[in-house]
Design an enzyme around this catalytic site. Structure first.
Site, PDB file in Angstrom:
ATOM      1  N   SER A 131       0.845  -1.188   0.000  1.00  0.00           N
ATOM      2  CA  SER A 131       0.000   0.000   0.000  1.00  0.00           C
ATOM      3  C   SER A 131       0.883   1.241   0.000  1.00  0.00           C
ATOM      4  CB  SER A 131      -0.902  -0.004   1.243  1.00  0.00           C
ATOM      5  OG  SER A 131      -1.435   1.284   1.432  1.00  0.00           O
ATOM      6  N   HIS A 152      -1.222  -1.505  -3.856  1.00  0.00           N
ATOM      7  CA  HIS A 152      -2.523  -1.147  -3.290  1.00  0.00           C
ATOM      8  C   HIS A 152      -2.531   0.379  -3.184  1.00  0.00           C
ATOM      9  CE1 HIS A 152      -5.850  -1.935  -0.293  1.00  0.00           C
ATOM     10  NE2 HIS A 152      -5.488  -0.730   0.101  1.00  0.00           N
ATOM     11  N   ASP A 169      -4.524   3.645  -2.066  1.00  0.00           N
ATOM     12  CA  ASP A 169      -5.625   4.114  -1.211  1.00  0.00           C
ATOM     13  C   ASP A 169      -6.140   5.460  -1.687  1.00  0.00           C
ATOM     14  OD1 ASP A 169      -5.897   2.058   0.775  1.00  0.00           O
ATOM     15  OD2 ASP A 169      -3.922   2.636   1.518  1.00  0.00           O
ATOM     16  N   MET A 177      -8.745   8.315  -0.989  1.00  0.00           N
ATOM     17  CA  MET A 177      -9.612   8.817   0.091  1.00  0.00           C
ATOM     18  C   MET A 177     -10.120  10.209  -0.258  1.00  0.00           C
ATOM     19  SD  MET A 177      -7.305   7.793   3.349  1.00  0.00           S
ATOM     20  CE  MET A 177      -6.423   6.245   3.489  1.00  0.00           C
ATOM     21  N   HIS A 213      -8.164   1.067  -4.065  1.00  0.00           N
ATOM     22  CA  HIS A 213      -9.085   0.911  -2.935  1.00  0.00           C
ATOM     23  C   HIS A 213      -9.841   2.234  -2.793  1.00  0.00           C
ATOM     24  CE1 HIS A 213      -9.465   0.337   1.739  1.00  0.00           C
ATOM     25  NE2 HIS A 213     -10.634   0.412   1.132  1.00  0.00           N
ATOM     26  N   MET A 217     -11.987   4.632  -1.223  1.00  0.00           N
ATOM     27  CA  MET A 217     -12.664   5.085  -0.005  1.00  0.00           C
ATOM     28  C   MET A 217     -13.303   6.429  -0.334  1.00  0.00           C
ATOM     29  SD  MET A 217      -9.699   3.894   2.621  1.00  0.00           S
ATOM     30  CE  MET A 217      -8.479   3.769   1.333  1.00  0.00           C
ATOM     31  N   MET A 254     -11.578  -5.215   5.816  1.00  0.00           N
ATOM     32  CA  MET A 254     -10.827  -4.178   6.537  1.00  0.00           C
ATOM     33  C   MET A 254     -10.588  -4.643   7.969  1.00  0.00           C
ATOM     34  SD  MET A 254     -10.186  -1.861   4.361  1.00  0.00           S
ATOM     35  CE  MET A 254      -9.321  -0.769   5.494  1.00  0.00           C
ATOM     36  N   GLY A 308      -9.071   4.995   6.627  1.00  0.00           N
ATOM     37  CA  GLY A 308      -8.722   6.414   6.740  1.00  0.00           C
ATOM     38  C   GLY A 308      -7.253   6.660   7.018  1.00  0.00           C
ATOM     39  N   PHE A 309      -6.626   5.746   7.726  1.00  0.00           N
ATOM     40  CA  PHE A 309      -5.250   6.010   8.147  1.00  0.00           C
ATOM     41  C   PHE A 309      -4.407   4.740   8.135  1.00  0.00           C
ATOM     42  CE2 PHE A 309      -8.243   8.725  10.354  1.00  0.00           C
ATOM     43  CZ  PHE A 309      -7.770   9.999  10.039  1.00  0.00           C
ATOM     44  N   ASP A 344      -6.667  -5.742   5.025  1.00  0.00           N
ATOM     45  CA  ASP A 344      -6.029  -4.430   4.936  1.00  0.00           C
ATOM     46  C   ASP A 344      -6.130  -3.710   6.273  1.00  0.00           C
ATOM     47  OD1 ASP A 344      -4.962  -2.071   3.935  1.00  0.00           O
ATOM     48  OD2 ASP A 344      -6.807  -1.442   2.919  1.00  0.00           O
ATOM     49  N   GLY A 345      -4.975  -3.369   6.839  1.00  0.00           N
ATOM     50  CA  GLY A 345      -4.938  -2.586   8.068  1.00  0.00           C
ATOM     51  C   GLY A 345      -4.234  -3.323   9.190  1.00  0.00           C
ATOM     52  N   GLY A 346      -3.104  -2.769   9.615  1.00  0.00           N
ATOM     53  CA  GLY A 346      -2.388  -3.355  10.753  1.00  0.00           C
ATOM     54  C   GLY A 346      -1.744  -4.693  10.473  1.00  0.00           C
ATOM     55  N   SER A 377       2.597   0.460   6.385  1.00  0.00           N
ATOM     56  CA  SER A 377       3.676   0.847   7.304  1.00  0.00           C
ATOM     57  C   SER A 377       4.683  -0.272   7.563  1.00  0.00           C
ATOM     58  CB  SER A 377       3.098   1.354   8.624  1.00  0.00           C
ATOM     59  OG  SER A 377       2.169   0.441   9.155  1.00  0.00           O
TER      60      SER A 377
END
Ligand code: DX5
Ligand code: ZN
Length: 236
Positions: A10, A35, A37, A39, A68, A70, A160, A165-166, A193-195, A216
């Site tokens: 991402s 990926h 994002d 937004m 993606h 959003m 998700m 958002g972040f 997706d996420g963490g 990240s």
């Protein structure tokens, strides 16, 4: 059938002052796809990038590009992203149907719906596929599995594991039961997706995920090749 695990980088955590080099880094590290994002500051509290960036990176990479979306009105934007070069268009379930009362005001997030308007979503899914692209439905942590008959038309589902958002948020393990439930009835791609990190990725893969999106963890790593090979070799 057992699916190969794919890594989707991402670019939200890439250094945008040298995006071309960052994409090259993704390729060198061996990621399977990008990926992206998107937004709009309405569906999620912040804005990120739009089709101009997708258009800019399309000629410099052969990696698949997953957009993606959003955004509040995906129907209006699908063509823009396909024309810009997206291979996969991922659209949120929460954009189809009446909003729950607790998130109707512009400043209330995450967006959730009372009832999924499956007909409207099916129309957009078929539109994406008619252009030869893959359609994924995205499901927020607070939204239950609700795809029903749409499941036969989609190529993948993006679960998700944070509210969108972040980047750099904490993985929500409670979404794993949705992955397990979905894997029983769906043979297509299941992405998360996420963490996604060293400790959470194995849980997702065990539950049935075959595409791991990471911002990240991947971009923050000193050895990105190692991250990719670690993720790709996780055992179900
Ligand atoms: C969140 C985005 C994610 C985000 C992931 O709204 O959809 O793709 O970039 O970031 P990490 O991997 O840092 O949780
Ligand atoms: Zn994303």
């Amino acid at each position: 059938m057992k699916k190969e695990i794919k890594v989707s980088a991402s670019i939200l955590c890439a250094d945008f002052t040298k995006l071309g080099d960052e994409i090259k880094k993704c390729e060198d590290a061996g990621v399977d796809m990008l990926h992206v994002d998107i937004m709009d500051g309405h569906f999620v509290p912040v804005t990120s990038i739009g089709e101009t960036i997708v258009q800019a990176i399309r000629p410099i990479t052969k990696l698949q590009i997953d957009t993606h979306l959003m955004v509040e009105n995906p129907s209006m934007q699908i063509d823009n992203f396909i024309n810009a070069g997206a291979d996969i268009v991922s659209i949120h379930v929460e954009c189809y149907g009446k909003r729950k009362t607790n998130c109707q005001r512009p400043e209330q997030f995450p967006k959730e719906i009372e009832h999924f308007d499956i007909e409207a979503a099916t129309k957009d899914v078929l539109k994406i596929k008619s252009k030869g692209k893959k359609a994924f439905m995205v499901i927020n942590p607070g939204t239950p599995l609700c795809l029903d008959s749409l499941i036969k038309d989609i190529d993948g589902v993006l679960i998700m594991s944070v509210n969108p958002g972040f980047a750099r948020q904490k993985f929500m393990p409670e979404v794993l039961s949705k992955v397990q439930e979905l894997r029983k009835i769906f043979d297509g791609d299941i992405a998360i997706d996420g963490g996604v990190k060293e400790d959470t990725a194995p849980l997702a893969v065990k539950a049935g995920v075959n595409i791991l999106a990471t911002a990240s963890y991947f971009f923050g790593a000193t050895d990105q090749k190692k991250v990719v090979s670690y993720l790709r070799n996780l055992k179900v």
